[in-house]
Scaffold this motif. Sequence first.
Motif, PDB file in Angstrom:
ATOM      1  N   LEU A  59       0.858  -1.187   0.000  1.00 58.92           N
ATOM      2  CA  LEU A  59       0.000   0.000   0.000  1.00 58.92           C
ATOM      3  C   LEU A  59       0.892   1.233   0.000  1.00 58.92           C
ATOM      4  N   LYS A  60       0.668   2.099  -1.011  1.00 61.80           N
ATOM      5  CA  LYS A  60       1.493   3.312  -1.107  1.00 61.80           C
ATOM      6  C   LYS A  60       0.721   4.523  -0.587  1.00 61.80           C
ATOM      7  N   SER A  61       1.468   5.564  -0.223  1.00 65.01           N
ATOM      8  CA  SER A  61       0.825   6.810   0.184  1.00 65.01           C
ATOM      9  C   SER A  61      -0.051   7.309  -0.960  1.00 65.01           C
ATOM     10  N   GLY A  62      -1.219   7.844  -0.600  1.00 61.04           N
ATOM     11  CA  GLY A  62      -2.106   8.412  -1.610  1.00 61.04           C
ATOM     12  C   GLY A  62      -2.935   7.397  -2.352  1.00 61.04           C
ATOM     13  N   GLU A  63      -2.806   6.133  -1.946  1.00 61.52           N
ATOM     14  CA  GLU A  63      -3.514   5.076  -2.647  1.00 61.52           C
ATOM     15  C   GLU A  63      -4.621   4.503  -1.749  1.00 61.52           C
ATOM     16  N   VAL A  64      -5.772   4.191  -2.355  1.00 63.61           N
ATOM     17  CA  VAL A  64      -6.854   3.571  -1.603  1.00 63.61           C
ATOM     18  C   VAL A  64      -7.019   2.135  -2.079  1.00 63.61           C
ATOM     19  N   LEU A  65      -6.845   1.213  -1.141  1.00 68.54           N
ATOM     20  CA  LEU A  65      -6.887  -0.208  -1.482  1.00 68.54           C
ATOM     21  C   LEU A  65      -8.059  -0.867  -0.756  1.00 68.54           C
ATOM     22  N   ALA A  66      -8.902  -1.566  -1.524  1.00 68.02           N
ATOM     23  CA  ALA A  66     -10.033  -2.278  -0.925  1.00 68.02           C
ATOM     24  C   ALA A  66      -9.699  -3.754  -0.822  1.00 68.02           C
TER      25      ALA A  66
END
Lengths: 255, 339
Positions: free
Chosen positions: A25-32
């Motif tokens: 998971l990277k900064s600025g990323e939204v992971l579901a």
Amino acid sequence: MTLSGRDLTIGYGDRVVGTQLDISLKSGEVLALLGPNGGGKTTLLKTLLGLLPPKGGEIELGGRPLASFTSRERARRIAYVPQSHTATFAFTVETVVLMGRTAHGSLFSRPTAADRAIAARMLERLGIAHLADRPSTEISGGERQLTLLARALAQEPQFIVLDEPTASLDFGNQGRVMHEIRALGRSGHGVLFTTHDPNHAMRAADRAFLLRQGMRIADGEIRSVLTRMQLEELYGTKLTVFQDRDSGESAFLPG
Amino acid sequence: MARSSVPGFLISFLVLVAALLLAFTVGRYPVGLGDLFAVLAAKLTGHAPNVPPAVENVIWQVRGPRIVAAGLVGAALAVAGTAFQGLFRNPLVSPDILGASSGAALGAVLGIFISLGVFAIQAMAFAGGLVAVAAVYAVGSAVRARDPVLVLVLAGVVIGALLGAGVGLIKYLADPYNQLPAMTFWLLGSLAAIGPSDLIPLFGPVAIGTLVLFALRWRMNVMSLPDEEARALGVPTGPLRIAIVAAATLVTSASVATAGIIGWVGLVVPHIARTLVGPDFGRLIPAAALIGGGFLLLIDTLARTAAAVEIPLGILTALVGTPFFIWLLTSVAKSWSTE
């Protein structure tokens, strides 16, 4: 900054819940994170939060092993929004949000004026400043979820991990929480959330990670992962896909 | 901060002052308020008071130590109850949840059985409380479970039952004419035998434990959340739980060693305090101390004046505490959720 797990084996006690999991998971990323009940979503979440030691593999936060962080250091980088529940004691909404500042103080310290200012700003940001003095036991489920979100923001973390943030919320509040999750991604936070509804993932996430029986089924850009075939395989049910002709956005109906 | 906590503290403080005045003046040898103030003023100014020496003796030698002890024990039990209720996230928890009282009871009863002196019996009770809680903690930690708090409570119940059986056995074996009445009297709680020399061993542990708990007051707020949530907020719950349990046990064991087993104070007073000043431990701990001190002082005054013989404190606190607690359950359950 990146939060990543490599070749993870996850589980409680003697029970292994999932193996060979790679997730980042990277900064600025939204992971579901999607998958059927009992598939290991919550276990994976808690392992990435550092609340549950992995039974194998490595977790790194910004290139450093997560296990090498103290609980205070960790809490200043990763915040956890648990499933909304009623608290035992009737702390005010402001006190609940101030608890998010705990990791920024020392063992015996109490929240300072600066901490209060930050808490007030987060309440403002989520539009619940008027609830500050209300007992957290006497507000609605949606307001409680926003309070927990404000508490997570008060930790000033880079990553926010949410466990089923829309569960047991009414339709309008589901929309509000989805909206806030998107806003968190835009403001540079790395966001990971679990959900039972692929539509919520479609609405709020950039990427989806599909988990079934502890195995990764798919991980990638949201539109390429959330297809009829993938979802039918993931949940073992037929579904209908609707597509909006103008925006190209899709929605799923099970059964 | 919601409503102001000033009225709550004012009420707590006034109750304590009223209890103090009452406790000094009533009794088999009544002391007028004027005489009481004369003696107090004389102590402050260094002059000889213009009252009979018997009055002075009653105030400084007889009632004074007993009043201080009642205040300290009440405050200690209330503070320990407050801490345990927060730690176990359960408003029905009392200071003996981890076996401090049953351990102290076994220690004291054993001390009486082998005919030790008063101080040795107190030391046995104090040590018994500490050892019992340490044993509960060791058992609880040995079990790897998702909910460490629940395991701790269950270990407390099991070890408490074992200690209770030990107390039962010793009572059964004890001399029914000399030892058994002493044991029964001790198990029901009393401050009748308190002298000035009893105050130091009581005050030290109570002060240390209470100060530790008060210093951790913000962390205790966070510790009242589910374990994983507290850890995600950056609180090392394992070591902190040990510190809180140790401080609360120190306070409880010192009280039980001095006054015997007095139930209800540690259960009921935290509720009253929470109703008056809210759930924040920063305000809850001092309020519970004030109310607990005042409450036990009133109970003890009742114990020595209501009848021709001393009434055991444990019986009075149960008589007062039970209806009060039922009333709390039905009407003021707002300060904690009934989920």
